[in-house]
Design a protein around this motif. Structure first.
Motif, short mmCIF file in Angstrom:
data_model
loop_
_atom_site.label_atom_id
_atom_site.label_comp_id
_atom_site.label_asym_id
_atom_site.label_seq_id
_atom_site.Cartn_x
_atom_site.Cartn_y
_atom_site.Cartn_z
N GLY A 1 50.89 95.45 34.93
CA GLY A 1 50.52 97.05 34.42
C GLY A 1 51.87 96.78 34.97
O GLY A 1 52.71 98.12 34.99
N HIS A 2 53.11 96.27 34.95
CA HIS A 2 54.36 96.10 34.73
C HIS A 2 55.02 95.34 33.65
O HIS A 2 54.05 93.76 33.53
CB HIS A 2 54.92 95.50 35.79
CG HIS A 2 54.88 96.46 37.04
ND1 HIS A 2 55.41 97.46 37.30
CD2 HIS A 2 53.19 96.63 37.90
CE1 HIS A 2 54.81 98.30 38.65
NE2 HIS A 2 53.83 97.60 38.87
N ASN B 1 52.67 102.35 40.21
CA ASN B 1 51.14 102.31 39.61
C ASN B 1 50.78 102.18 40.49
O ASN B 1 50.85 102.57 41.75
CB ASN B 1 51.04 101.32 39.20
CG ASN B 1 51.69 100.93 37.51
OD1 ASN B 1 52.24 101.60 36.96
ND2 ASN B 1 51.29 99.84 37.09
N LEU C 1 58.59 101.20 37.18
CA LEU C 1 57.30 102.20 36.93
C LEU C 1 56.42 102.22 38.36
O LEU C 1 57.00 101.35 38.85
CB LEU C 1 56.04 101.34 35.70
CG LEU C 1 56.23 101.22 34.68
CD1 LEU C 1 55.31 100.56 34.21
CD2 LEU C 1 56.31 102.12 33.75
N VAL D 1 49.85 105.55 35.85
CA VAL D 1 51.05 104.62 35.82
C VAL D 1 52.52 105.81 35.49
O VAL D 1 52.50 107.08 34.66
CB VAL D 1 50.76 104.30 33.56
CG1 VAL D 1 52.48 103.62 33.28
CG2 VAL D 1 49.61 102.77 34.47
N PRO E 1 45.28 100.05 36.31
CA PRO E 1 46.13 101.58 37.43
C PRO E 1 45.29 102.25 36.79
O PRO E 1 45.05 103.27 36.00
CB PRO E 1 47.64 101.38 36.91
CG PRO E 1 47.70 100.44 35.51
CD PRO E 1 46.70 99.70 35.45
N THR F 1 56.11 106.85 35.58
CA THR F 1 57.25 107.49 35.48
C THR F 1 58.72 107.75 35.93
O THR F 1 59.79 108.14 34.55
CB THR F 1 57.26 107.14 33.69
OG1 THR F 1 56.56 108.18 32.95
CG2 THR F 1 56.35 105.83 33.28
#
Length: 361
Positions: free
Chosen positions: A170-171, A197, A195, A209, A206, A211
């Motif tokens: 997820g990164h 998550n 990020l 997410v 995730p 930001t």
């Protein structure tokens, strides 16, 4: 300079070891502090003052680049296990009471080498020629050890099966922060991609997410007294602590700390938490949580001469130990106990008695 300190506290070797990510309420005369100093891990007995070297990583080059990059104590009852992440992208499991390695995981390294079946397409030729993706973060969720790496992947390792049971992506950059919730139902991960998550247990995508941060998210801490309350901290370009309701992904509040946020620790007795910082002030800050995401600054603590990279909490919940890039450990008795709140401590002690931390170089 160039020395990495990673700190965890274990309650008692003979009576179950709790990592700094879990909440131990009992005082012990045999507290053990584990400290990683470049390629060595040392154990310091807070009761006796005795220090011993647990391990020294073998070096394969003259620059001695294979250093320890993360530590985490097992949180299972009766566990003596210390997980150790390395710059060489390996994870070692050590039985501290026996003083020997009892296992390990190499999936991050195998991914980097492109040898793991079915995933070599994710690794570019240029990446293989660079240094291995260090294991930057570790967190225990019961018998599952979760690791984050410079390769941007998160791995779940089940120590009962001695294997990797899930791989999460997820990164897009290094995973520098990881923390399981106290109930082990949610995992928070922070990255150099800015990020944050939020993952549900047993899910490979995730749930949220986030930001909001404008710099790397290394500092993560779950509240011990309110479910689904998470504190996250951003790096030098961000400097904010955000408080989240992870049940719905809502940001309850954000506070500009004026410095890089390196770590956060919640008190287990009071509605308070401590944050540690880097550029520009290298300080610790004690905060009061007023509910609904509202926080009030109680006091700033100074003494370190460089970034305060890591913190851990004593088993009785009253003392924070901080580790900084100035190569010192400092002990701050600033949190309340079951019988004395931090506010009462500040009345009972002078500023020097309360805030003048002992330190070890």
């Amino acid at each position: 300079g160039g020395v990495l300190l990673v700190v965890c506290i274990v309650r008692r070797l003979g009576n179950g070891a709790n990592g700094f990510q879990s909440c131990s309420h009992r005082r012990s005369k045999s507290n053990i502090l584990a400290v990683a100093l470049r390629h060595c891990v040392f154990l310091w007995n807070a009761g006796t003052g005795a220090t011993q070297k647990l391990l020294e990583l073998p070096q394969t080059d003259a620059a001695q680049t294979n250093i320890v990059t993360s530590l985490a104590w097992g949180d299972q009852p009766g566990s003596h296990t210390l997980a150790i992440g390395t710059h060489g992208a390996e994870i070692q499991l050590w039985d501290v009471s026996a003083g020997r390695q009892v296992g390990g995981f190499n999936e991050h390294r195998e991914r980097w080498l492109g040898s793991a079946e079915g995933i070599s397409s994710h690794i570019s030729t240029s990446m293989r020629t660079r240094e291995p993706p260090r294991v930057s973060s570790l967190s225990w969720g019961g018998p599952v050890l979760t690791s984050g790496s410079r390769d941007s992947w998160i791995h779940h390792h089940d120590v009962r099966q001695r294997g990797t049971v899930a791989q999460l992506h997820g990164h897009t950059q290094e995973v520098c922060g990881l923390k399981w919730s106290p109930q082990c139902t949610q995992l928070a991960s922070g990255g150099n991609d800015n990020l944050l998550n939020i993952w549900e247990a047993r899910r490979n995508q995730p749930r949220y997410v986030i930001t909001r941060h404008q710099a790397a998210v290394k500092a993560l801490a779950w509240c011990p007294f309110q479910q689904n309350l998470l504190a996250s901290g951003g790096g030098t370009a961000d400097r904010r602590i955000c408080l989240w309701n992870t049940g719905n992904g809502q940001c309850l509040n954000e506070v500009d700390t004026k410095s890089q946020v390196c770590a956060v620790q919640w008190s287990v007795h009071d509605r308070e938490f401590v944050s540690s910082h880097g550029f520009t002030h290298n300080q610790l800050i004690l905060w009061r949580y007023a509910g609904g995401g509202r926080v009030h600054k109680i006091v700033e603590l100074t003494g370190h001469q460089a970034r305060v990279l890591h913190m851990a909490q004593s088993p009785d919940g009253t003392t924070i130990v901080s580790a900084a890039a100035d190569e010192t450990l400092r002990f701050w008795r600033i949190l309340g106990s079951p019988t004395r709140s931090a506010a009462r401590l500040k009345v009972e002690h002078s500023s020097r008695d309360l805030l003048g931390a002992g330190f070890i170089r």
